[in-house]
Design a protein around this motif. Structure first.
Motif, short mmCIF file in Angstrom:
data_model
loop_
_atom_site.label_atom_id
_atom_site.label_comp_id
_atom_site.label_asym_id
_atom_site.label_seq_id
_atom_site.Cartn_x
_atom_site.Cartn_y
_atom_site.Cartn_z
N THR A 159 0.73 -1.61 0.11
CA THR A 159 -0.08 -0.35 0.10
C THR A 159 0.65 1.21 0.22
N PRO A 160 -0.06 2.18 -0.20
CA PRO A 160 1.41 3.69 -0.55
C PRO A 160 1.94 3.90 0.32
N GLN A 161 0.76 3.13 1.98
CA GLN A 161 1.69 3.72 3.45
C GLN A 161 2.36 2.91 4.02
N LEU A 162 2.69 2.16 3.50
CA LEU A 162 3.66 0.53 3.22
C LEU A 162 4.91 1.44 2.64
N HIS A 163 4.62 1.43 1.55
CA HIS A 163 5.65 1.54 0.13
C HIS A 163 6.34 3.12 0.98
N LYS A 164 5.70 4.22 1.38
CA LYS A 164 6.05 5.09 1.81
C LYS A 164 7.18 4.85 3.44
N ARG A 165 6.79 4.03 4.29
CA ARG A 165 7.55 3.72 4.92
C ARG A 165 8.72 3.25 4.77
N PHE A 166 8.97 2.42 3.66
CA PHE A 166 10.04 1.70 3.10
C PHE A 166 10.94 3.18 2.11
N VAL A 167 10.66 3.56 1.59
CA VAL A 167 10.75 4.33 1.42
C VAL A 167 11.54 5.75 2.18
N ASP A 168 11.10 5.29 2.95
CA ASP A 168 11.90 6.60 4.22
C ASP A 168 13.19 5.73 4.83
N VAL A 169 12.99 4.39 5.20
CA VAL A 169 13.86 3.97 5.53
C VAL A 169 14.70 3.57 4.30
N VAL A 170 14.53 3.05 3.20
CA VAL A 170 15.60 3.22 2.55
C VAL A 170 16.57 3.97 2.73
N SER A 171 15.68 5.25 2.06
CA SER A 171 16.27 6.72 2.15
C SER A 171 16.78 6.98 3.20
N HIS A 172 16.75 7.00 4.13
CA HIS A 172 17.37 7.58 5.20
C HIS A 172 19.04 6.70 5.54
N LEU A 173 18.65 5.61 5.18
CA LEU A 173 19.47 4.10 5.03
C LEU A 173 20.84 5.18 4.02
N GLY A 174 20.12 5.23 2.67
CA GLY A 174 21.26 5.87 1.99
C GLY A 174 21.02 4.13 0.85
N ILE A 175 20.63 4.44 -0.24
CA ILE A 175 20.52 3.69 -1.22
C ILE A 175 21.63 2.35 -0.94
N LYS A 176 23.09 2.43 -0.21
CA LYS A 176 24.05 1.77 -1.12
C LYS A 176 24.12 0.31 0.76
N ASN A 177 23.52 1.47 1.44
CA ASN A 177 23.33 0.55 2.72
C ASN A 177 21.58 -0.52 2.88
N ALA A 178 21.46 0.13 1.63
CA ALA A 178 19.81 -0.30 1.83
C ALA A 178 19.51 -1.85 1.59
N VAL A 179 19.83 -2.59 2.54
CA VAL A 179 19.52 -3.60 2.21
C VAL A 179 18.65 -4.63 2.63
N PRO A 180 17.80 -5.54 1.94
CA PRO A 180 16.62 -6.29 2.57
C PRO A 180 16.31 -6.57 4.02
N LYS A 181 17.25 -7.00 4.50
CA LYS A 181 17.51 -7.36 6.40
C LYS A 181 17.60 -6.06 6.70
N THR A 182 17.96 -4.81 6.52
CA THR A 182 18.23 -3.96 7.34
C THR A 182 16.95 -3.15 7.34
N ILE A 183 16.91 -3.11 5.87
CA ILE A 183 15.14 -2.39 5.79
C ILE A 183 13.64 -3.26 6.49
N MET A 184 13.94 -4.01 5.96
CA MET A 184 12.88 -5.15 6.66
C MET A 184 12.93 -4.76 8.52
N GLN A 185 13.58 -4.95 8.87
CA GLN A 185 13.95 -4.34 10.34
C GLN A 185 13.91 -2.93 10.97
#
Length: 325
Positions: A159-185
DNA sequence: TACTTAATAT
DNA sequence: GATATTAAGT
Protein backbone atom coordinates in the motif's frame (compact mmCIF):
# COMPACT_ATOMS: atom_id res chain seq x y z
CA UNK A 1 0.78 15.18 21.50
CA UNK A 2 -1.95 14.06 23.62
CA UNK A 3 -2.52 11.05 21.57
CA UNK A 4 -3.35 8.06 23.46
CA UNK A 5 -1.82 4.89 22.47
CA UNK A 6 -3.83 1.97 23.36
CA UNK A 7 -2.86 -1.33 22.25
CA UNK A 8 -3.71 -4.78 23.06
CA UNK A 9 -1.46 -7.43 22.04
CA UNK A 10 -1.98 -11.05 22.12
CA UNK A 11 -0.31 -13.93 20.69
CA UNK A 12 -1.52 -15.29 17.50
CA UNK A 13 -2.32 -18.90 17.42
CA UNK A 14 -2.51 -19.63 13.81
CA UNK A 15 0.48 -18.12 12.29
CA UNK A 16 3.61 -20.06 12.33
CA UNK A 17 4.88 -23.05 13.97
CA UNK A 18 7.40 -24.51 11.74
CA UNK A 19 10.17 -22.13 11.19
CA UNK A 20 9.67 -18.79 12.67
CA UNK A 21 8.55 -18.95 16.16
CA UNK A 22 7.75 -15.35 16.30
CA UNK A 23 4.45 -14.62 17.68
CA UNK A 24 2.02 -12.70 15.69
CA UNK A 25 0.79 -9.79 17.49
CA UNK A 26 -2.13 -7.75 16.70
CA UNK A 27 -1.97 -4.32 17.90
CA UNK A 28 -4.93 -2.24 18.16
CA UNK A 29 -3.54 1.08 17.72
CA UNK A 30 -5.02 4.39 17.51
CA UNK A 31 -2.01 6.36 16.82
CA UNK A 32 -2.11 8.49 13.83
CA UNK A 33 -5.80 8.51 13.54
CA UNK A 34 -7.27 11.77 12.60
CA UNK A 35 -7.62 13.96 15.57
CA UNK A 36 -10.80 15.42 16.76
CA UNK A 37 -10.52 18.44 14.60
CA UNK A 38 -10.51 16.45 11.49
CA UNK A 39 -13.67 14.68 12.23
CA UNK A 40 -17.20 15.69 12.32
CA UNK A 41 -18.12 15.84 15.90
CA UNK A 42 -20.57 13.19 16.82
CA UNK A 43 -22.08 15.54 19.21
CA UNK A 44 -23.53 17.47 16.39
CA UNK A 45 -26.81 16.46 14.93
CA UNK A 46 -26.38 14.94 11.55
CA UNK A 47 -29.82 15.76 10.42
CA UNK A 48 -31.06 19.27 10.34
CA UNK A 49 -34.11 19.83 12.46
CA UNK A 50 -36.27 20.70 9.52
CA UNK A 51 -35.46 17.55 7.74
CA UNK A 52 -35.97 15.56 10.80
CA UNK A 53 -39.39 16.89 11.41
CA UNK A 54 -40.28 16.65 7.76
CA UNK A 55 -39.61 12.99 7.80
CA UNK A 56 -40.86 12.52 11.24
CA UNK A 57 -37.58 11.43 12.52
CA UNK A 58 -37.51 11.59 16.18
CA UNK A 59 -34.97 14.16 17.04
CA UNK A 60 -32.25 12.75 19.07
CA UNK A 61 -31.42 14.71 22.09
CA UNK A 62 -28.22 16.56 22.02
CA UNK A 63 -25.32 14.66 23.25
CA UNK A 64 -22.59 15.88 25.28
CA UNK A 65 -19.07 14.96 24.55
CA UNK A 66 -19.24 12.74 27.49
CA UNK A 67 -22.06 10.77 26.02
CA UNK A 68 -20.20 10.39 22.84
CA UNK A 69 -17.15 9.26 24.60
CA UNK A 70 -19.05 6.77 26.54
CA UNK A 71 -20.65 5.38 23.45
CA UNK A 72 -17.31 5.16 21.77
CA UNK A 73 -15.93 3.27 24.62
CA UNK A 74 -18.63 0.73 24.64
CA UNK A 75 -18.24 0.33 20.94
CA UNK A 76 -14.60 -0.21 21.34
CA UNK A 77 -15.01 -2.77 23.99
CA UNK A 78 -17.51 -4.50 21.84
CA UNK A 79 -15.11 -4.62 19.03
CA UNK A 80 -12.38 -5.88 21.20
CA UNK A 81 -14.47 -8.54 22.67
CA UNK A 82 -15.98 -9.77 19.52
CA UNK A 83 -13.55 -9.39 16.78
CA UNK A 84 -10.21 -8.97 18.18
CA UNK A 85 -8.86 -12.27 17.20
CA UNK A 86 -10.08 -12.33 13.73
CA UNK A 87 -6.91 -10.98 12.35
CA UNK A 88 -4.86 -13.99 11.79
CA UNK A 89 -7.24 -16.76 12.11
CA UNK A 90 -9.35 -18.46 9.65
CA UNK A 91 -12.17 -16.15 10.23
CA UNK A 92 -12.87 -13.50 7.80
CA UNK A 93 -12.32 -10.23 9.21
CA UNK A 94 -14.28 -7.36 8.06
CA UNK A 95 -14.25 -3.91 9.28
CA UNK A 96 -17.33 -1.97 9.08
CA UNK A 97 -16.91 1.64 9.14
CA UNK A 98 -19.33 3.44 11.22
CA UNK A 99 -21.49 4.13 8.30
CA UNK A 100 -22.94 1.14 6.70
CA UNK A 101 -20.19 -0.05 4.64
CA UNK A 102 -20.65 -3.28 2.97
CA UNK A 103 -18.71 -6.01 4.59
CA UNK A 104 -17.83 -7.69 1.45
CA UNK A 105 -16.65 -11.12 1.82
CA UNK A 106 -14.11 -12.54 -0.41
CA UNK A 107 -14.61 -15.69 -2.18
CA UNK A 108 -12.69 -18.56 -0.92
CA UNK A 109 -11.93 -20.91 -3.66
CA UNK A 110 -10.98 -20.69 -7.20
CA UNK A 111 -14.44 -20.08 -8.30
CA UNK A 112 -14.55 -18.17 -11.44
CA UNK A 113 -17.79 -16.48 -10.77
CA UNK A 114 -19.47 -16.36 -7.50
CA UNK A 115 -22.95 -16.35 -8.86
CA UNK A 116 -24.82 -16.26 -12.03
CA UNK A 117 -25.91 -12.72 -11.94
CA UNK A 118 -23.27 -10.34 -12.89
CA UNK A 119 -24.85 -7.42 -11.24
CA UNK A 120 -24.55 -7.34 -7.58
CA UNK A 121 -23.78 -5.15 -4.75
CA UNK A 122 -20.15 -5.79 -5.13
CA UNK A 123 -19.96 -3.24 -7.80
CA UNK A 124 -18.35 -0.29 -6.38
CA UNK A 125 -17.51 0.95 -3.07
CA UNK A 126 -17.55 4.56 -2.96
CA UNK A 127 -14.77 6.09 -1.19
CA UNK A 128 -15.93 9.24 0.28
CA UNK A 129 -14.39 11.48 2.79
CA UNK A 130 -10.84 10.66 2.13
CA UNK A 131 -9.38 7.76 0.41
CA UNK A 132 -8.24 6.47 3.66
CA UNK A 133 -11.36 4.55 4.05
CA UNK A 134 -9.92 1.20 3.64
CA UNK A 135 -11.23 -1.91 5.05
CA UNK A 136 -8.93 -4.64 5.82
CA UNK A 137 -10.10 -8.00 4.98
CA UNK A 138 -8.08 -11.01 5.12
CA UNK A 139 -9.11 -14.45 4.48
CA UNK A 140 -7.28 -17.56 4.98
CA UNK A 141 -7.74 -19.97 2.24
CA UNK A 142 -9.70 -22.96 3.01
CA UNK A 143 -6.57 -24.90 3.20
CA UNK A 144 -7.10 -27.76 5.43
CA UNK A 145 -3.70 -29.05 4.88
CA UNK A 146 -1.74 -28.46 8.00
CA UNK A 147 1.38 -28.91 6.07
CA UNK A 148 0.65 -26.21 3.65
CA UNK A 149 -0.26 -23.49 6.00
CA UNK A 150 3.20 -22.51 6.90
CA UNK A 151 4.28 -22.43 3.36
CA UNK A 152 1.62 -20.51 1.69
CA UNK A 153 1.93 -17.00 2.69
CA UNK A 154 -0.65 -14.58 1.51
CA UNK A 155 0.38 -12.12 -1.04
CA UNK A 156 1.59 -8.91 0.29
CA UNK A 157 0.14 -5.76 -1.05
CA UNK A 158 2.29 -2.74 -0.94
CA UNK A 159 0.00 0.00 0.00
CA UNK A 160 1.07 3.57 -0.34
CA UNK A 161 1.60 3.77 3.34
CA UNK A 162 3.72 0.74 3.42
CA UNK A 163 5.67 1.90 0.47
CA UNK A 164 6.25 5.25 1.97
CA UNK A 165 7.64 3.69 5.00
CA UNK A 166 9.83 1.64 2.82
CA UNK A 167 11.07 4.64 0.96
CA UNK A 168 11.73 6.49 4.12
CA UNK A 169 13.82 3.73 5.48
CA UNK A 170 15.71 3.28 2.30
CA UNK A 171 16.37 6.90 1.90
CA UNK A 172 17.58 7.31 5.39
CA UNK A 173 19.79 4.36 5.07
CA UNK A 174 21.19 5.52 1.86
CA UNK A 175 20.73 3.44 -1.18
CA UNK A 176 23.98 1.74 -0.66
CA UNK A 177 23.27 0.45 2.73
CA UNK A 178 19.76 -0.36 2.01
CA UNK A 179 19.63 -4.07 1.97
CA UNK A 180 16.63 -6.21 2.51
CA UNK A 181 17.36 -7.34 5.97
CA UNK A 182 18.13 -3.95 7.32
CA UNK A 183 15.19 -2.41 5.64
CA UNK A 184 12.95 -5.03 6.96
CA UNK A 185 14.17 -4.50 10.46
CA UNK A 186 13.84 -0.81 10.33
CA UNK A 187 10.45 -0.89 8.86
CA UNK A 188 9.44 -3.09 11.64
CA UNK A 189 6.25 -4.22 10.16
CA UNK A 190 4.78 -7.28 11.55
CA UNK A 191 4.59 -10.04 9.06
CA UNK A 192 6.85 -8.44 6.59
CA UNK A 193 9.52 -10.79 5.46
CA UNK A 194 12.92 -10.18 4.08
CA UNK A 195 11.81 -11.65 0.83
CA UNK A 196 9.00 -9.21 0.63
CA UNK A 197 11.35 -6.38 1.08
CA UNK A 198 13.89 -7.76 -1.28
CA UNK A 199 11.34 -8.08 -3.94
CA UNK A 200 10.10 -4.62 -3.49
CA UNK A 201 13.58 -3.31 -3.32
CA UNK A 202 14.30 -4.87 -6.61
CA UNK A 203 11.41 -3.12 -8.13
CA UNK A 204 12.32 0.09 -6.48
CA UNK A 205 15.82 0.00 -7.77
CA UNK A 206 14.63 -0.53 -11.22
CA UNK A 207 12.40 2.41 -10.80
CA UNK A 208 15.21 4.57 -9.56
CA UNK A 209 17.36 3.54 -12.42
CA UNK A 210 14.73 4.47 -14.83
CA UNK A 211 14.22 7.77 -13.26
CA UNK A 212 17.83 8.47 -13.24
CA UNK A 213 18.43 7.38 -16.73
CA UNK A 214 15.69 9.36 -18.16
CA UNK A 215 15.95 12.80 -16.96
CA UNK A 216 15.66 14.88 -13.93
CA UNK A 217 12.08 15.37 -14.51
CA UNK A 218 9.16 14.06 -12.59
CA UNK A 219 7.84 10.67 -13.24
CA UNK A 220 5.05 9.98 -15.53
CA UNK A 221 1.63 10.17 -14.17
CA UNK A 222 1.15 6.50 -14.39
CA UNK A 223 1.72 5.54 -10.88
CA UNK A 224 0.87 7.87 -8.18
CA UNK A 225 2.40 5.87 -5.54
CA UNK A 226 5.93 6.18 -6.52
CA UNK A 227 5.26 9.50 -7.92
CA UNK A 228 3.90 10.70 -4.69
CA UNK A 229 6.78 9.33 -2.82
CA UNK A 230 9.57 11.39 -4.18
CA UNK A 231 12.95 9.93 -4.18
CA UNK A 232 14.92 11.47 -1.41
CA UNK A 233 18.18 13.04 -2.25
CA UNK A 234 19.91 10.90 0.21
CA UNK A 235 19.72 8.07 -2.16
CA UNK A 236 23.07 8.77 -3.57
CA UNK A 237 25.98 8.36 -1.34
CA UNK A 238 26.23 7.40 2.26
CA UNK A 239 28.94 4.96 1.60
CA UNK A 240 30.66 2.50 3.81
CA UNK A 241 31.17 4.51 6.88
CA UNK A 242 28.15 5.99 8.40
CA UNK A 243 28.62 9.62 8.17
CA UNK A 244 25.47 11.50 8.12
CA UNK A 245 24.94 13.38 5.02
CA UNK A 246 24.06 16.81 4.04
CA UNK A 247 21.27 17.97 6.17
CA UNK A 248 22.72 16.54 9.24
CA UNK A 249 19.48 15.87 10.82
CA UNK A 250 20.08 12.28 11.38
CA UNK A 251 22.88 11.27 13.60
CA UNK A 252 23.54 7.85 12.32
CA UNK A 253 20.82 5.65 13.49
CA UNK A 254 17.47 5.57 12.02
CA UNK A 255 15.38 8.60 11.96
CA UNK A 256 11.96 7.35 11.72
CA UNK A 257 9.42 9.99 11.17
CA UNK A 258 7.00 7.45 12.24
CA UNK A 259 5.37 6.15 15.27
CA UNK A 260 7.63 4.09 17.41
CA UNK A 261 8.63 0.65 16.62
CA UNK A 262 5.49 -1.08 15.97
CA UNK A 263 3.09 -1.19 13.18
CA UNK A 264 0.38 -3.64 12.58
CA UNK A 265 0.54 -6.23 10.00
CA UNK A 266 0.59 -5.31 6.41
CA UNK A 267 -2.13 -6.16 4.11
CA UNK A 268 -2.21 -9.54 2.78
CA UNK A 269 -4.14 -10.76 -0.09
CA UNK A 270 -5.16 -14.23 -0.58
CA UNK A 271 -3.20 -16.92 -2.10
CA UNK A 272 -5.87 -18.28 -4.23
CA UNK A 273 -7.57 -15.10 -5.03
CA UNK A 274 -5.76 -14.65 -8.16
CA UNK A 275 -7.15 -11.81 -9.89
CA UNK A 276 -6.38 -8.70 -11.58
CA UNK A 277 -7.27 -5.88 -9.52
CA UNK A 278 -6.04 -3.06 -11.44
CA UNK A 279 -7.39 -0.43 -9.41
CA UNK A 280 -7.65 3.02 -10.56
CA UNK A 281 -6.69 4.95 -7.62
CA UNK A 282 -8.68 8.03 -7.69
CA UNK A 283 -6.09 10.25 -6.25
CA UNK A 284 -8.60 12.17 -4.36
CA UNK A 285 -6.16 14.72 -3.22
CA UNK A 286 -8.27 17.56 -2.35
CA UNK A 287 -5.64 20.06 -2.98
CA UNK A 288 -4.06 18.20 -5.77
CA UNK A 289 -0.40 18.63 -5.95
CA UNK A 290 0.47 18.83 -2.37
CA UNK A 291 1.35 15.24 -2.26
CA UNK A 292 -0.58 13.30 0.19
CA UNK A 293 -1.32 14.20 3.65
CA UNK A 294 -4.33 12.26 4.58
CA UNK A 295 -2.51 9.05 4.32
CA UNK A 296 -0.45 8.56 7.34
CA UNK A 297 -3.44 8.24 9.43
CA UNK A 298 -4.28 4.71 8.67
CA UNK A 299 -2.82 1.31 8.93
CA UNK A 300 -1.69 -0.66 6.05
CA UNK A 301 -4.99 -2.04 5.45
CA UNK A 302 -6.25 -2.83 2.14
CA UNK A 303 -7.64 -5.80 0.59
CA UNK A 304 -6.29 -7.09 -2.52
CA UNK A 305 -9.21 -8.62 -4.10
CA UNK A 306 -10.26 -9.19 -7.55
CA UNK A 307 -13.59 -7.66 -7.82
CA UNK A 308 -13.29 -4.49 -6.02
CA UNK A 309 -13.34 -1.90 -8.58
CA UNK A 310 -12.28 1.50 -7.79
CA UNK A 311 -10.48 1.27 -4.58
CA UNK A 312 -7.44 -0.07 -3.06
CA UNK A 313 -4.18 1.04 -4.26
CA UNK A 314 -1.28 -1.09 -4.83
CA UNK A 315 2.01 0.35 -5.35
CA UNK A 316 3.25 0.83 -8.74
CA UNK A 317 6.10 2.64 -10.14
CA UNK A 318 5.75 5.16 -12.84
CA UNK A 319 6.04 3.38 -16.03
CA UNK A 320 8.55 4.91 -18.26
CA UNK A 321 9.22 3.19 -21.44
CA UNK A 322 12.87 2.80 -22.05
CA UNK A 323 13.53 4.54 -25.24
CA UNK A 324 16.89 3.14 -25.89
CA UNK A 325 18.02 0.89 -23.18
C1' DT B 1 23.90 -16.27 5.45
C1' DA B 2 22.49 -12.68 2.91
C1' DC B 3 22.09 -9.99 -1.53
C1' DT B 4 21.09 -9.69 -6.38
C1' DT B 5 19.15 -11.18 -10.45
C1' DA B 6 16.16 -13.91 -13.16
C1' DA B 7 12.21 -16.84 -13.69
C1' DT B 8 7.69 -18.09 -12.40
C1' DA B 9 3.12 -17.56 -10.56
C1' DT B 10 -1.12 -15.03 -9.49
C1' DG C 1 0.50 -7.03 -18.19
C1' DA C 2 1.65 -5.80 -13.62
C1' DT C 3 2.98 -7.29 -9.13
C1' DA C 4 4.62 -10.38 -5.92
C1' DT C 5 6.83 -14.86 -4.97
C1' DT C 6 10.19 -18.27 -5.59
C1' DA C 7 14.45 -20.07 -7.38
C1' DA C 8 19.24 -19.69 -8.71
C1' DG C 9 23.70 -17.66 -8.73
C1' DT C 10 27.35 -14.95 -6.36
Amino acid sequence: MGEEVKMTEYEGVDGDDGGGGYEERVLEWEVGLPNADDLTPLSQPLIPPELASAFSISPEPYRTLLDVNRASKSTLSNLRGGNSQAFLSNNLKSFNDDRGRDPMVVEGEDETDRDGSGCDSRKLRKIDSTEEADSALRTENSMDDPSARALKRPRLVWTPQLHKRFVDVVSHLGIKNAVPKTIMQLMNVEGLTRENVASHLQKYRLYLKRMQGLSSDGPSSSDQLFASTPVPQSLHESGGNGHAHGNGHLPVPIPMPYPPPMIPMPVLGMTNGHGHSHMGMTMGNTGGTSGYHGFESHPYNMLQQRNWSGNGSAVSFPRVVPSDN
